[in-house]
Design a protein around this motif. Structure first.
Motif, PDB file in Angstrom:
ATOM      1  N   PRO A  52       0.805  -1.045  -0.246  1.00  0.00           N
ATOM      2  CA  PRO A  52      -0.526  -0.185  -0.006  1.00  0.00           C
ATOM      3  C   PRO A  52       0.213   1.144  -0.124  1.00  0.00           C
ATOM      4  CG  PRO A  52       0.239  -1.077   2.283  1.00  0.00           C
ATOM      5  CD  PRO A  52       0.366  -1.821   1.154  1.00  0.00           C
ATOM      6  N   ASP A  53      -0.142   2.757  -0.400  1.00  0.00           N
ATOM      7  CA  ASP A  53       1.306   3.459  -0.419  1.00  0.00           C
ATOM      8  C   ASP A  53       1.000   3.766   0.804  1.00  0.00           C
ATOM      9  OD1 ASP A  53       1.083   6.694  -0.649  1.00  0.00           O
ATOM     10  OD2 ASP A  53       1.618   5.881  -2.769  1.00  0.00           O
ATOM     11  N   ALA A  54       2.400   4.686   1.186  1.00  0.00           N
ATOM     12  CA  ALA A  54       2.726   5.105   2.950  1.00  0.00           C
ATOM     13  C   ALA A  54       1.710   6.181   3.114  1.00  0.00           C
ATOM     14  CB  ALA A  54       4.181   5.731   2.262  1.00  0.00           C
ATOM     15  N   SER A  55       0.448   6.890   2.236  1.00  0.00           N
ATOM     16  CA  SER A  55       0.148   7.815   2.334  1.00  0.00           C
ATOM     17  C   SER A  55      -1.165   7.037   3.596  1.00  0.00           C
ATOM     18  CB  SER A  55      -1.008   8.435   1.764  1.00  0.00           C
ATOM     19  OG  SER A  55      -1.473   8.042   0.615  1.00  0.00           O
ATOM     20  N   CYS A  56      -1.639   5.959   3.544  1.00  0.00           N
ATOM     21  CA  CYS A  56      -2.430   5.248   4.020  1.00  0.00           C
ATOM     22  C   CYS A  56      -2.655   5.449   5.638  1.00  0.00           C
ATOM     23  CB  CYS A  56      -2.589   3.466   3.764  1.00  0.00           C
ATOM     24  SG  CYS A  56      -1.393   2.645   4.201  1.00  0.00           S
ATOM     25  N   LEU A  57      -0.841   5.267   5.759  1.00  0.00           N
ATOM     26  CA  LEU A  57      -1.001   5.896   7.596  1.00  0.00           C
ATOM     27  C   LEU A  57      -0.527   7.375   8.196  1.00  0.00           C
ATOM     28  CD1 LEU A  57       2.367   3.093   7.461  1.00  0.00           C
ATOM     29  CD2 LEU A  57      -0.234   3.040   7.849  1.00  0.00           C
ATOM     30  N   ASP A  58      -0.950   8.033   7.057  1.00  0.00           N
ATOM     31  CA  ASP A  58      -1.202   9.651   7.652  1.00  0.00           C
ATOM     32  C   ASP A  58      -2.821   9.732   8.072  1.00  0.00           C
ATOM     33  OD1 ASP A  58       1.606   9.770   6.619  1.00  0.00           O
ATOM     34  OD2 ASP A  58       0.308  10.141   4.529  1.00  0.00           O
ATOM     35  N   ARG A  59      -3.504   8.951   8.236  1.00  0.00           N
ATOM     36  CA  ARG A  59      -4.932   9.892   8.255  1.00  0.00           C
ATOM     37  C   ARG A  59      -4.935   9.417   9.945  1.00  0.00           C
ATOM     38  NH1 ARG A  59      -8.613   5.672   3.362  1.00  0.00           N
ATOM     39  NH2 ARG A  59      -9.995   7.050   4.769  1.00  0.00           N
ATOM     40  N   PRO A  60      -5.589  10.343  10.756  1.00  0.00           N
ATOM     41  CA  PRO A  60      -5.949  10.667  12.201  1.00  0.00           C
ATOM     42  C   PRO A  60      -6.194   8.936  12.593  1.00  0.00           C
ATOM     43  CG  PRO A  60      -8.136  12.039  11.002  1.00  0.00           C
ATOM     44  CD  PRO A  60      -7.007  10.895   9.844  1.00  0.00           C
ATOM     45  N   ASP A  61      -7.276   8.210  12.043  1.00  0.00           N
ATOM     46  CA  ASP A  61      -7.835   6.966  12.849  1.00  0.00           C
ATOM     47  C   ASP A  61      -6.494   5.927  12.621  1.00  0.00           C
ATOM     48  OD1 ASP A  61      -8.191   6.537  10.489  1.00  0.00           O
ATOM     49  OD2 ASP A  61     -10.145   5.844  10.502  1.00  0.00           O
ATOM     50  N   VAL A  62      -5.328   6.563  12.190  1.00  0.00           N
ATOM     51  CA  VAL A  62      -4.428   5.058  12.019  1.00  0.00           C
ATOM     52  C   VAL A  62      -4.310   4.958  13.809  1.00  0.00           C
ATOM     53  CG1 VAL A  62      -2.247   4.107  11.708  1.00  0.00           C
ATOM     54  CG2 VAL A  62      -3.447   5.497   9.750  1.00  0.00           C
ATOM     55  N   PRO A  63      -4.244   3.666  14.248  1.00  0.00           N
ATOM     56  CA  PRO A  63      -3.608   3.160  15.572  1.00  0.00           C
ATOM     57  C   PRO A  63      -1.752   3.539  15.928  1.00  0.00           C
ATOM     58  CG  PRO A  63      -4.890   1.512  14.726  1.00  0.00           C
ATOM     59  CD  PRO A  63      -4.391   2.447  13.955  1.00  0.00           C
ATOM     60  N   VAL A  64      -1.801   4.132  16.608  1.00  0.00           N
ATOM     61  CA  VAL A  64      -0.534   4.875  17.285  1.00  0.00           C
ATOM     62  C   VAL A  64       0.733   3.518  16.867  1.00  0.00           C
ATOM     63  CG1 VAL A  64       1.116   6.187  19.364  1.00  0.00           C
ATOM     64  CG2 VAL A  64      -1.249   6.949  19.002  1.00  0.00           C
ATOM     65  N   THR A  65      -0.285   2.572  17.512  1.00  0.00           N
ATOM     66  CA  THR A  65       1.996   1.829  17.772  1.00  0.00           C
ATOM     67  C   THR A  65       1.695   1.030  16.077  1.00  0.00           C
ATOM     68  OG1 THR A  65      -0.690   0.028  17.486  1.00  0.00           O
ATOM     69  CG2 THR A  65       0.542   0.417  19.937  1.00  0.00           C
ATOM     70  N   VAL A  66       0.419   1.513  15.128  1.00  0.00           N
ATOM     71  CA  VAL A  66       0.326   0.986  13.865  1.00  0.00           C
ATOM     72  C   VAL A  66       1.931   1.902  13.180  1.00  0.00           C
ATOM     73  CG1 VAL A  66       0.485   1.102  11.301  1.00  0.00           C
ATOM     74  CG2 VAL A  66      -1.331  -0.255  12.831  1.00  0.00           C
ATOM     75  N   ARG A  67       1.771   3.385  14.168  1.00  0.00           N
ATOM     76  CA  ARG A  67       2.683   4.461  13.346  1.00  0.00           C
ATOM     77  C   ARG A  67       4.325   4.378  13.797  1.00  0.00           C
ATOM     78  NH1 ARG A  67      -0.391   9.072  11.449  1.00  0.00           N
ATOM     79  NH2 ARG A  67      -2.915   8.781  12.384  1.00  0.00           N
ATOM     80  N   GLU A  68       4.269   3.773  15.568  1.00  0.00           N
ATOM     81  CA  GLU A  68       4.763   3.140  15.824  1.00  0.00           C
ATOM     82  C   GLU A  68       6.138   2.724  15.297  1.00  0.00           C
ATOM     83  OE1 GLU A  68       4.054   5.228  20.528  1.00  0.00           O
ATOM     84  OE2 GLU A  68       4.112   2.492  19.570  1.00  0.00           O
ATOM     85  N   ARG A  69       5.366   1.276  15.034  1.00  0.00           N
ATOM     86  CA  ARG A  69       6.631   0.278  14.426  1.00  0.00           C
ATOM     87  C   ARG A  69       6.463   0.735  12.242  1.00  0.00           C
ATOM     88  NH1 ARG A  69       6.776  -4.635  15.888  1.00  0.00           N
ATOM     89  NH2 ARG A  69       7.056  -3.530  17.549  1.00  0.00           N
ATOM     90  N   ALA A  70       5.891   1.401  11.907  1.00  0.00           N
ATOM     91  CA  ALA A  70       5.855   1.888  11.177  1.00  0.00           C
ATOM     92  C   ALA A  70       7.163   2.701  10.572  1.00  0.00           C
ATOM     93  CB  ALA A  70       5.066   2.686  10.088  1.00  0.00           C
ATOM     94  N   ARG A  71       7.670   3.700  11.321  1.00  0.00           N
ATOM     95  CA  ARG A  71       8.934   4.553  11.737  1.00  0.00           C
ATOM     96  C   ARG A  71       9.653   3.537  12.371  1.00  0.00           C
ATOM     97  NH1 ARG A  71       5.218   8.410  14.483  1.00  0.00           N
ATOM     98  NH2 ARG A  71       5.519   7.814  16.315  1.00  0.00           N
ATOM     99  N   ALA A  72       9.974   2.782  12.913  1.00  0.00           N
ATOM    100  CA  ALA A  72      11.362   1.825  13.392  1.00  0.00           C
ATOM    101  C   ALA A  72      11.270   1.718  12.289  1.00  0.00           C
ATOM    102  CB  ALA A  72      10.813   0.832  14.197  1.00  0.00           C
ATOM    103  N   LEU A  73      10.610   0.362  11.245  1.00  0.00           N
ATOM    104  CA  LEU A  73      10.577  -0.116  10.358  1.00  0.00           C
ATOM    105  C   LEU A  73      11.325   0.693   9.674  1.00  0.00           C
ATOM    106  CD1 LEU A  73       8.530  -3.892  10.548  1.00  0.00           C
ATOM    107  CD2 LEU A  73      11.120  -3.119  11.708  1.00  0.00           C
ATOM    108  N   GLY A  74      10.582   1.573   8.879  1.00  0.00           N
ATOM    109  CA  GLY A  74      10.867   2.531   7.406  1.00  0.00           C
ATOM    110  C   GLY A  74      10.353   2.211   6.130  1.00  0.00           C
ATOM    111  N   VAL A  88      -6.012  -1.157   8.391  1.00  0.00           N
ATOM    112  CA  VAL A  88      -5.576   0.072   8.178  1.00  0.00           C
ATOM    113  C   VAL A  88      -4.581   0.560   7.252  1.00  0.00           C
ATOM    114  CG1 VAL A  88      -5.961   1.012  10.511  1.00  0.00           C
ATOM    115  CG2 VAL A  88      -3.963   0.644   9.681  1.00  0.00           C
ATOM    116  N   TYR A  89      -4.296  -0.693   6.629  1.00  0.00           N
ATOM    117  CA  TYR A  89      -3.188  -0.761   5.231  1.00  0.00           C
ATOM    118  C   TYR A  89      -3.432  -1.632   5.152  1.00  0.00           C
ATOM    119  CZ  TYR A  89      -0.364  -3.265   8.710  1.00  0.00           C
ATOM    120  OH  TYR A  89       0.205  -4.153   9.593  1.00  0.00           O
TER     121      TYR A  89
END
Length: 451
Positions: free
Chosen positions: A68-90, A186-187
């Motif tokens: 999926p396109d990375a923009s799918c993680l920019d939405r306000p209802d994306v869980p914090v844990t998803v954002r954190e793991r995405a930042r960690a793994l790039g 969400v993704y």
């Protein structure tokens, strides 16, 4: 559409072939643990490749297989844990979790499609894959890699019985990642559905004990964090003891918040209390996770308000009750400063839909809607993203999440249930095609509709 319920026909184990078995055992041998759980790439794409190879032998095409396109993680209802793991793994986070769509039949609008969804990611563990005369065992066999193979077998069986099946019907199978580990689709499923992969009838393949749900719960997760000063066991009274503070809050919330959530019709799970594992330290930081399940947005809002009020009350009570004990005094005096609650996820939708036409179609092939008040309770899954006014979405599968040890050691499916599911999928495809034929207006040579 006939109202009579179909009786059992020649749908037996011979619908499950050696090729189906080989595909499933291969899938079970591939570790598809979600990166949300173990923090590494995993082998989800490898499993999807194996599913594609098997689907091609039936006539399916893989019309979508990409991250999926990375923009799918920019939405306000994306869980914090998803954002954190995405930042960690790039970039690896999404690249390792492509979404797959298998397609059979002509290009048709959604109202001429039957769509299945079977996620390919799993939780970890589960033990080795095993096959016996009575059952298959391995991580994902019931939730939900095994059900993906069963859907393919069911479609093949329907085609064998009615080669003209695809003259009126298009079948699509979503095989996404991003269902497990709190990813909430969400993704995965949301991305595919918003891209147009949905049908008149959508079937989420999850264990429902043979009936089907047309409603689900969705979850919200609160996190209580303590960020204080620790100490050694040489001077334990100096430390702002996060272990004792969080334990006291958990106890208070179990007594005061949990009954109110249950009375409101929701669910609550107090879990994930973590500070540290050593015996000779006072840990000054840690967290407590609380998961809530709700059936509609008003309930979600009510639970959020209750949780926030109960947390404040519990923290204030700890400060008042524990300030005179030497080992808790430092934490009690600092509780308002070091202890906070935030939300890791909230605001996600639920599935709640009815459709008399589709319900009659399902009843005619012996599929029973699980009504409100049944002992079988709805649960949280990706079905929420397929809730659309133009469609009917159900959750339907063999076995039971608890009884079949989904997410636990020894996950299994009984062959009787597996073969029965193949049978039901075949019948569903045939019934949907008949319904679409009956629904399609006939025209004469002059182009006018024949009544």
């Amino acid at each position: 559409m006939t109202a009579a319920v179909e009786t059992a026909g020649p749908w037996t184990a011979d619908l499950w072939t050696a090729e189906d078995e080989a595909c499933l055992l291969d899938l079970l041998a591939i570790d598809t643990t979600t990166p949300m759980e173990h923090g590494s790439r995993g082998r989800i794409a490898e499993a999807q490749r194996r599913l594609i190879d098997h689907a091609l032998t039936i006539g399916f095409a893989a019309v979508h297989w990409r991250a999926p396109d990375a923009s799918c993680l920019d939405r306000p209802d994306v869980p914090v844990t998803v954002r954190e793991r995405a930042r960690a793994l790039g970039a690896d986070f999404l690249e390792a979790q492509p979404n797959l769509v298998l397609h059979l039949g002509a290009e048709r609008p959604p109202d001429r499609r039957l769509v299945f969804n079977a996620h390919m990611d799993t939780v970890g563990g589960g033990g080795p894959a095993r096959a016996t005369a009575d059952r298959l065992q391995g991580r994902g066999v019931i939730d939900a890699k095994g059900l993906a193979v069963a859907v393919l077998a069911g479609v093949r069986a329907a085609l064998a019985r009615d080669p003209s099946l695809m003259d009126t019907l298009t079948v699509q199978i979503q095989a996404p990642a991003g269902e497990e580990g709190g990813a909430m689709g969400v993704y995965g499923t949301r991305v595919l559905t918003e891209a147009g992969v949905w049908g008149r009838l959508n079937v989420i393949c999850e264990p429902t004990d043979g009936g089907y749900f047309d409603r689900t719960t969705t979850s919200a997760t609160a996190r209580i964090r303590v960020e204080g000063q620790g100490s050694t066991d040489d001077d334990p009274c100096r430390g702002e003891n996060a272990t004792l503070l969080l334990a006291a809050l958990a106890d208070r919330l179990a007594h005061r918040l949990a009954p109110r959530v249950l009375d409101r019709g929701g669910k609550i799970c107090l879990a994930g209390l973590q500070t540290g594992a050593a015996h000779n330290r006072v840990y000054g930081s840690g967290h407590l996770l609380i998961n809530f399940a709700y059936t509609d947005p008003p309930m979600a809002k009510a639970i959020e308000a209750m949780a926030e009020a109960a947390f404040t009350e519990a923290r204030d009570r700890f400060a008042a009750d524990y300030r005179d004990l030497a080992v808790t005094r430092a934490a009690a005096l600092a509780a308002d400063r070091i202890c906070r609650m935030d939300w890791l996820k909230r605001g996600l939708p639920v599935l709640s839909n009815r459709d008399p036409t589709c319900e009659a179609l399902l009843a005619a092939i012996g599929l029973d809607r699980i009504a409100e008040g049944d002992a079988r309770l709805p649960f949280t899954c990706d079905a929420m993203w397929l809730a659309r006014p133009e469609a009917y979405t159900i959750v339907f599968g063999p076995g039971d999440l608890g009884r079949n040890r989904a997410h636990a050691e020894g996950e299994f499916i009984d062959r009787r249930d597996l073969y029965g599911y193949v049978d039901r999928i075949a019948r569903l495809c045939l019934a949907m095609a008949r319904h679409l034929r009956d629904e399609t207006p006939r025209t004469g040579e002059d182009g006018r509709t024949i009544s």
